[in-house]
Design a protein around this motif. Structure first.
Motif, PDB file in Angstrom:
ATOM      1  N   TYR A 181       5.266  13.728   6.958  1.00  0.00           N
ATOM      2  CA  TYR A 181       5.737  14.802   6.067  1.00  0.00           C
ATOM      3  C   TYR A 181       4.736  15.024   4.936  1.00  0.00           C
ATOM      4  CZ  TYR A 181       9.215  17.564   3.479  1.00  0.00           C
ATOM      5  OH  TYR A 181       9.901  18.570   2.824  1.00  0.00           O
ATOM      6  N   PHE A 182       4.265  13.927   4.365  1.00  0.00           N
ATOM      7  CA  PHE A 182       3.322  13.997   3.249  1.00  0.00           C
ATOM      8  C   PHE A 182       1.977  14.567   3.687  1.00  0.00           C
ATOM      9  CE2 PHE A 182      -0.165  11.764   0.971  1.00  0.00           C
ATOM     10  CZ  PHE A 182       0.051  12.243  -0.317  1.00  0.00           C
ATOM     11  N   ILE A 183       1.421  14.018   4.753  1.00  0.00           N
ATOM     12  CA  ILE A 183       0.070  14.394   5.138  1.00  0.00           C
ATOM     13  C   ILE A 183       0.016  15.825   5.663  1.00  0.00           C
ATOM     14  CG2 ILE A 183      -0.084  13.666   7.569  1.00  0.00           C
ATOM     15  CD1 ILE A 183      -2.546  12.727   4.743  1.00  0.00           C
ATOM     16  N   GLU A 184       1.072  16.266   6.331  1.00  0.00           N
ATOM     17  CA  GLU A 184       1.107  17.645   6.820  1.00  0.00           C
ATOM     18  C   GLU A 184       1.187  18.647   5.668  1.00  0.00           C
ATOM     19  OE1 GLU A 184       4.272  17.900   9.661  1.00  0.00           O
ATOM     20  OE2 GLU A 184       3.053  17.051  11.297  1.00  0.00           O
ATOM     21  N   ALA A 185       1.701  18.195   4.528  1.00  0.00           N
ATOM     22  CA  ALA A 185       1.802  19.081   3.366  1.00  0.00           C
ATOM     23  C   ALA A 185       0.519  19.110   2.544  1.00  0.00           C
ATOM     24  CB  ALA A 185       2.971  18.641   2.482  1.00  0.00           C
ATOM     25  N   VAL A 186      -0.188  17.992   2.478  1.00  0.00           N
ATOM     26  CA  VAL A 186      -1.338  17.926   1.565  1.00  0.00           C
ATOM     27  C   VAL A 186      -2.676  18.185   2.248  1.00  0.00           C
ATOM     28  CG1 VAL A 186      -0.104  16.387  -0.010  1.00  0.00           C
ATOM     29  CG2 VAL A 186      -1.586  15.405   1.762  1.00  0.00           C
ATOM     30  N   LEU A 187      -2.784  17.903   3.549  1.00  0.00           N
ATOM     31  CA  LEU A 187      -4.077  18.098   4.222  1.00  0.00           C
ATOM     32  C   LEU A 187      -4.566  19.550   4.187  1.00  0.00           C
ATOM     33  CD1 LEU A 187      -4.407  15.917   7.456  1.00  0.00           C
ATOM     34  CD2 LEU A 187      -5.805  15.856   5.398  1.00  0.00           C
ATOM     35  N   PRO A 188      -3.683  20.537   4.436  1.00  0.00           N
ATOM     36  CA  PRO A 188      -4.180  21.921   4.382  1.00  0.00           C
ATOM     37  C   PRO A 188      -4.755  22.298   3.023  1.00  0.00           C
ATOM     38  CG  PRO A 188      -2.063  21.822   5.513  1.00  0.00           C
ATOM     39  CD  PRO A 188      -2.283  20.476   4.909  1.00  0.00           C
ATOM     40  N   VAL A 189      -4.178  21.769   1.963  1.00  0.00           N
ATOM     41  CA  VAL A 189      -4.688  22.062   0.620  1.00  0.00           C
ATOM     42  C   VAL A 189      -6.060  21.406   0.439  1.00  0.00           C
ATOM     43  CG1 VAL A 189      -4.265  21.835  -1.855  1.00  0.00           C
ATOM     44  CG2 VAL A 189      -2.352  22.252  -0.291  1.00  0.00           C
ATOM     45  N   ALA A 190      -6.193  20.164   0.895  1.00  0.00           N
ATOM     46  CA  ALA A 190      -7.483  19.479   0.805  1.00  0.00           C
ATOM     47  C   ALA A 190      -8.545  20.216   1.622  1.00  0.00           C
ATOM     48  CB  ALA A 190      -7.340  18.037   1.287  1.00  0.00           C
ATOM     49  N   GLU A 192      -8.610  23.403   2.314  1.00  0.00           N
ATOM     50  CA  GLU A 192      -8.905  24.641   1.596  1.00  0.00           C
ATOM     51  C   GLU A 192      -9.861  24.391   0.434  1.00  0.00           C
ATOM     52  OE1 GLU A 192      -6.396  27.821  -1.140  1.00  0.00           O
ATOM     53  OE2 GLU A 192      -5.364  26.722   0.446  1.00  0.00           O
ATOM     54  N   GLU A 193      -9.702  23.249  -0.221  1.00  0.00           N
ATOM     55  CA  GLU A 193     -10.514  22.945  -1.401  1.00  0.00           C
ATOM     56  C   GLU A 193     -11.796  22.195  -1.059  1.00  0.00           C
ATOM     57  OE1 GLU A 193      -9.955  24.041  -4.391  1.00  0.00           O
ATOM     58  OE2 GLU A 193      -8.026  24.965  -3.912  1.00  0.00           O
ATOM     59  N   GLY A 194     -11.986  21.842   0.207  1.00  0.00           N
ATOM     60  CA  GLY A 194     -13.179  21.111   0.597  1.00  0.00           C
ATOM     61  C   GLY A 194     -13.209  19.676   0.103  1.00  0.00           C
ATOM     62  N   LEU A 195     -12.049  19.081  -0.061  1.00  0.00           N
ATOM     63  CA  LEU A 195     -11.934  17.703  -0.549  1.00  0.00           C
ATOM     64  C   LEU A 195     -11.486  16.796   0.584  1.00  0.00           C
ATOM     65  CD1 LEU A 195     -10.670  16.325  -3.831  1.00  0.00           C
ATOM     66  CD2 LEU A 195      -9.298  15.719  -1.844  1.00  0.00           C
ATOM     67  N   ARG A 196     -11.964  15.553   0.571  1.00  0.00           N
ATOM     68  CA  ARG A 196     -11.554  14.578   1.575  1.00  0.00           C
ATOM     69  C   ARG A 196     -10.525  13.628   0.964  1.00  0.00           C
ATOM     70  NH1 ARG A 196     -16.502  11.932   4.602  1.00  0.00           N
ATOM     71  NH2 ARG A 196     -15.149  12.122   6.418  1.00  0.00           N
ATOM     72  N   LEU A 197      -9.423  13.424   1.671  1.00  0.00           N
ATOM     73  CA  LEU A 197      -8.399  12.463   1.278  1.00  0.00           C
ATOM     74  C   LEU A 197      -8.673  11.166   2.032  1.00  0.00           C
ATOM     75  CD1 LEU A 197      -5.210  14.721   1.341  1.00  0.00           C
ATOM     76  CD2 LEU A 197      -6.333  13.767  -0.681  1.00  0.00           C
ATOM     77  N   ALA A 198      -8.985  10.105   1.300  1.00  0.00           N
ATOM     78  CA  ALA A 198      -9.450   8.858   1.917  1.00  0.00           C
ATOM     79  C   ALA A 198      -8.355   7.795   1.845  1.00  0.00           C
ATOM     80  CB  ALA A 198     -10.712   8.372   1.227  1.00  0.00           C
ATOM     81  N   LEU A 199      -7.856   7.401   2.995  1.00  0.00           N
ATOM     82  CA  LEU A 199      -6.753   6.445   3.117  1.00  0.00           C
ATOM     83  C   LEU A 199      -7.248   5.010   3.011  1.00  0.00           C
ATOM     84  CD1 LEU A 199      -3.792   5.672   3.911  1.00  0.00           C
ATOM     85  CD2 LEU A 199      -4.527   5.903   6.311  1.00  0.00           C
ATOM     86  N   SER A 232      -8.380  16.393  11.313  1.00  0.00           N
ATOM     87  CA  SER A 232      -8.759  17.268  10.200  1.00  0.00           C
ATOM     88  C   SER A 232      -9.997  16.738   9.490  1.00  0.00           C
ATOM     89  CB  SER A 232      -7.606  17.360   9.200  1.00  0.00           C
ATOM     90  OG  SER A 232      -8.039  17.921   7.979  1.00  0.00           O
ATOM     91  N   PRO A 233     -10.923  17.594   9.101  1.00  0.00           N
ATOM     92  CA  PRO A 233     -12.098  17.142   8.347  1.00  0.00           C
ATOM     93  C   PRO A 233     -11.732  16.618   6.958  1.00  0.00           C
ATOM     94  CG  PRO A 233     -12.008  19.538   8.417  1.00  0.00           C
ATOM     95  CD  PRO A 233     -10.964  19.054   9.368  1.00  0.00           C
ATOM     96  N   ALA A 234     -10.531  16.914   6.501  1.00  0.00           N
ATOM     97  CA  ALA A 234     -10.085  16.435   5.191  1.00  0.00           C
ATOM     98  C   ALA A 234      -9.490  15.035   5.267  1.00  0.00           C
ATOM     99  CB  ALA A 234      -9.057  17.400   4.592  1.00  0.00           C
ATOM    100  N   TRP A 235      -9.184  14.558   6.481  1.00  0.00           N
ATOM    101  CA  TRP A 235      -8.621  13.207   6.630  1.00  0.00           C
ATOM    102  C   TRP A 235      -9.766  12.219   6.780  1.00  0.00           C
ATOM    103  CZ3 TRP A 235      -8.641   8.934   9.729  1.00  0.00           C
ATOM    104  CH2 TRP A 235      -7.585   8.016   9.569  1.00  0.00           C
ATOM    105  N   ALA A 236      -9.758  11.190   5.933  1.00  0.00           N
ATOM    106  CA  ALA A 236     -10.842  10.207   5.952  1.00  0.00           C
ATOM    107  C   ALA A 236     -10.297   8.843   5.570  1.00  0.00           C
ATOM    108  CB  ALA A 236     -11.957  10.635   4.993  1.00  0.00           C
ATOM    109  N   LEU A 237     -11.188   7.863   5.596  1.00  0.00           N
ATOM    110  CA  LEU A 237     -10.833   6.495   5.236  1.00  0.00           C
ATOM    111  C   LEU A 237     -11.616   6.031   4.021  1.00  0.00           C
ATOM    112  CD1 LEU A 237     -10.759   4.587   8.651  1.00  0.00           C
ATOM    113  CD2 LEU A 237      -8.800   5.341   7.294  1.00  0.00           C
ATOM    114  N   ASP A 238     -10.933   5.355   3.136  1.00  0.00           N
ATOM    115  CA  ASP A 238     -11.550   4.457   2.170  1.00  0.00           C
ATOM    116  C   ASP A 238     -11.478   3.096   2.858  1.00  0.00           C
ATOM    117  OD1 ASP A 238     -11.973   2.546   0.223  1.00  0.00           O
ATOM    118  OD2 ASP A 238     -10.208   3.073  -0.961  1.00  0.00           O
ATOM    119  N   LEU A 239     -12.527   2.755   3.590  1.00  0.00           N
ATOM    120  CA  LEU A 239     -12.478   1.590   4.469  1.00  0.00           C
ATOM    121  C   LEU A 239     -12.747   0.315   3.670  1.00  0.00           C
ATOM    122  CD1 LEU A 239     -12.035   0.630   7.342  1.00  0.00           C
ATOM    123  CD2 LEU A 239     -14.502   0.770   7.698  1.00  0.00           C
TER     124      LEU A 239
END
Length: 349
Positions: A181-190, A192-199, A232-239
């Motif tokens: 629910y969370f990731i489906e809501a925030v990934l499109p915004v990321a 759009e903004e060209g930002l990577r969300l790092a899990l 998604s190119p916005a989904w990434a890892l903080d490994l």
């Protein structure tokens, strides 16, 4: 872009931190949960002020890791009010991206990192963090003791979920539903903004703590999240290599994560640390003293053309060290610099 090194894991930006980064030879800065105005979200102007200060010191603002947990704990737990929190998180994404920060790290652990001993000893008597599941189990109904294993601010917060062994349970299935629910809501915004969300991986990587299930405690669950995100190119890892090394298998888990995600370009940056042992009992240590071979990891990253940055993370506290462990961080950063120079000399990078 080549592999590079940043200094980070602090909340307050200061001239001393910036000078330390420049003097130690890092090229960038990362901040963890920076102290900014706002009880529910951040604003672009406040983030931009940090970026300008970093750039004025001749450094790059590489990433922000974590917003305050209370910004999105209802989203993590699927509680009433999560939609409002997600809307605010979306606005924080916009603020961070438009201020010029390309990566926003996050975790999905409502009750965060647990530590059962903050003064365990490692090489030469340096002090290090330790986790021992048997200690947690021995205090399964002592909620005050369990809260002491959490970070101070969360341990004191009554809003953070914590249950005894016979109390209610938030299941893994429920947490997966909340993550989707969370990731489906925030990934499109990321996107759009060209930002990577790092899990960030779970720390410690165990299936449940305090009655709350964890998701990111084994490699297969990261692959599931990657598929949920639709690549998604916005989904990434903080490994965090330390968290991976804490997993059953230790070195093998580290290699499995790198082998799968590095070729796909989904690793934004790396916490370069290690532990001795693995769940249910491990102790953090100096780089080179732990489960994996740091030189082998750098060679593997180079093989897969990783082009993010490496970061100091938890480090042992040396005698006479500061609260932020300047001495321990200087050792870790110098070790990483030596590894990168040797890899470059051997034409790996």
């Amino acid at each position: 872009m080549a592999i590079r090194i940043a200094v980070g894991q602090f909340h307050e930006l200061s001239q001393e931190r910036l000078r330390f980064a420049a003097q130690i030879g890092a090229t960038g800065i990362q901040m963890n949960n920076p102290t900014l105005p706002g009880d529910t979200r951040w604003e672009e102007a406040d983030v931009r002020a940090l970026v300008k200060e970093v750039e004025a010191a001749g450094l790059v603002f590489e990433a922000i890791e974590n917003v305050p947990t209370h910004f999105y704990h209802k989203a993590m737990l699927g509680l009433e009010g999560r939609d409002e929190q997600i809307e605010n998180y979306q606005q924080t994404i916009r603020a961070v991206a438009r201020a010029g920060v390309p990566v926003l790290g996050y975790h999905f652990m409502p009750n965060s990192v647990w530590t059962t001993n903050r003064t365990a000893q490692t090489r030469g008597g340096a002090l290090a963090r330790q986790f021992d599941m048997s200690v947690v189990e021995a205090h399964a109904d002592d909620l005050d003791t369990l809260r002491g294993f959490m970070p101070t601010t969360l341990g004191r917060a009554s809003s953070m979920p914590l249950f005894g062994k016979d109390g209610p349970v938030i299941t893994e299935e429920a947490m997966w539903s909340n993550y989707r629910y969370f990731i489906e809501a925030v990934l499109p915004v990321a996107e759009e903004e060209g930002l990577r969300l790092a899990l960030h991986p779970d720390d410690p990587p165990v299936p449940m703590l305090g009655g709350v299930a964890r998701l990111f405690y084994q490699p297969e669950n990261f692959r599931r999240a990657y598929e949920l995100a639709g690549q998604s190119p916005a989904w990434a890892l903080d490994l965090c290599l330390g968290c991976c090394s804490e997993m059953p298998g230790g070195k093998a888990a580290v290699r499995e994560m790198i082998d799968f995600f590095a070729p796909r370009g989904t690793i934004a940056y790396i916490h370069f640390r290690d532990v001795q042992g693995a769940v249910p009992n491990f102790t953090e240590c100096f780089i080179g003293d732990g489960n994996y071979d740091p030189a082998e990891v750098i060679a593997l990253l180079a093989k897969h053309r990783f082009d993010g940055f490496l970061l100091d993370d938890h480090v042992p506290k040396l005698d006479g060290d500061s609260d932020w462990n300047h001495r321990g961080r200087a050792h870790a950063i110098g070790y990483m610099q030596g590894l990168l120079r040797m890899a470059d000399y051997c034409d790996l990078l």
